[in-house]
Design an enzyme around this catalytic site. Sequence first.
Site, mmCIF file in Angstrom:
data_model
loop_
_atom_site.group_PDB
_atom_site.id
_atom_site.type_symbol
_atom_site.label_atom_id
_atom_site.label_comp_id
_atom_site.label_asym_id
_atom_site.label_seq_id
_atom_site.Cartn_x
_atom_site.Cartn_y
_atom_site.Cartn_z
ATOM 1 N N ASP A 70 -14.021 5.304 -0.993
ATOM 2 C CA ASP A 70 -12.550 4.936 -0.278
ATOM 3 C C ASP A 70 -11.553 5.995 -0.637
ATOM 4 O O ASP A 70 -10.461 5.845 0.096
ATOM 5 C CB ASP A 70 -12.497 3.792 -0.970
ATOM 6 C CG ASP A 70 -13.250 2.482 -0.465
ATOM 7 O OD1 ASP A 70 -13.994 3.037 0.664
ATOM 8 O OD2 ASP A 70 -13.428 1.337 -0.847
ATOM 9 N N LYS A 75 -7.029 9.170 1.702
ATOM 10 C CA LYS A 75 -6.393 10.586 1.734
ATOM 11 C C LYS A 75 -6.411 10.704 3.232
ATOM 12 O O LYS A 75 -5.249 11.139 3.782
ATOM 13 C CB LYS A 75 -7.244 11.747 1.189
ATOM 14 C CG LYS A 75 -6.910 12.817 1.324
ATOM 15 C CD LYS A 75 -7.575 14.134 0.694
ATOM 16 C CE LYS A 75 -7.083 15.390 0.771
ATOM 17 N NZ LYS A 75 -7.076 16.068 2.172
ATOM 18 N N ASN A 146 -3.582 1.258 0.690
ATOM 19 C CA ASN A 146 -4.059 0.536 -0.196
ATOM 20 C C ASN A 146 -2.887 -0.217 -1.017
ATOM 21 O O ASN A 146 -2.783 -1.465 -1.185
ATOM 22 C CB ASN A 146 -4.843 0.865 -1.339
ATOM 23 C CG ASN A 146 -6.364 0.722 -1.022
ATOM 24 O OD1 ASN A 146 -6.662 0.330 0.136
ATOM 25 N ND2 ASN A 146 -7.307 0.983 -1.818
ATOM 26 N N ASP A 147 -2.193 0.592 -1.678
ATOM 27 C CA ASP A 147 -1.263 -0.045 -2.745
ATOM 28 C C ASP A 147 -0.161 1.176 -3.485
ATOM 29 O O ASP A 147 -0.258 2.327 -3.129
ATOM 30 C CB ASP A 147 -1.981 -0.588 -3.966
ATOM 31 C CG ASP A 147 -2.858 0.202 -4.506
ATOM 32 O OD1 ASP A 147 -2.493 1.443 -4.661
ATOM 33 O OD2 ASP A 147 -4.075 0.022 -4.958
ATOM 34 N N GLY A 188 -8.942 -3.220 -4.226
ATOM 35 C CA GLY A 188 -8.702 -1.896 -5.037
ATOM 36 C C GLY A 188 -8.353 -2.422 -6.534
ATOM 37 O O GLY A 188 -8.953 -3.405 -7.001
ATOM 38 N N ASN A 190 -5.557 -3.994 -7.101
ATOM 39 C CA ASN A 190 -5.136 -5.508 -7.244
ATOM 40 C C ASN A 190 -6.283 -6.186 -7.660
ATOM 41 O O ASN A 190 -6.134 -7.094 -8.447
ATOM 42 C CB ASN A 190 -4.808 -5.870 -5.610
ATOM 43 C CG ASN A 190 -4.746 -7.447 -5.754
ATOM 44 O OD1 ASN A 190 -3.587 -7.967 -5.914
ATOM 45 N ND2 ASN A 190 -5.704 -8.033 -5.224
#
Length: 290
Positions: A70, A75, A146-147, A188, A190
């Site tokens: 992941d 990236k 993602n975050d 992820g 989170n």
Amino acid sequence: MGIGCGKHYIIMTNRPKDPGLKVTYYIRKYLEERGAACIICADNETEEQIRLKEGGDTYRSDCMIVLGGDGTMLKAARETAASGIPLLGVNLGTVGYLAEVEPLALDLALEKLLREEYTIEERMMLSGRVLREDGSGETAQVHALNDVTITRRGPLQIIQFRIWVNGQVLNSYGADGIVIATPTGSTGYNMSAGGPIVEPGASLILLTPICPHTLNTRSIILRAEDEVVVEIGERQSGQEQEVEVNFDGSRCLILKSGDRLKVTRSDKTTSIMKLSELSFLERLHRKMSE
């Protein structure tokens, strides 16, 4: 004419996860034997370098095949955000929520790819800027699939946060950090921090504290259109606090007391290619059973 005639692919590889590029070369050989054109990106090349390698900006890939886990997918998402090239992940890592193709099913996946037997999911991204307290202005915009996370830097002390949503104060508390995640990023950091898991096609923003030092602080789910601003407070001793902001665990910026992080929905999206008919819930069940 073969089924791959006229198709162009970029193979982006996390080299440590594919020693000797064994899987990479296998994929290239498989695709080229069926009439497709491939280039390999295995040395941390950027998308701009890929275009230059092909002789200019006119090169257009039908898909970027991403080999790794992941992290490699994240990236690739950053580097293709401007171009919209769809990503197909081959999982050479561990969990692999984003990289759906397992090595044992590689031939079938490549055949489906060439025959265009897939769907494409558009995943929302976040955009973040840092507003400096000293008046030096905003940093450049950074995107994340993602975050965006804020974590402490240096001594193990509580970070004091003050959070605004759409200009209104939401909360103030002390914690080890905070995760601002997309639905894709819900599985992820989170999730590790105790936040909810969300279907990745949803449109919303998750705010999850990391080890909050209070009994009444929980994750908060906001609309995708909301603007989140997080201000860094001072240490409890009154000294200046210094923290790190990470975008998808990679791009890092340093914030100090008084600085603010502004996060909104990005105008960019990530295109994820889906070959499997498994639903998100079925994939989630399988991953959690491993």
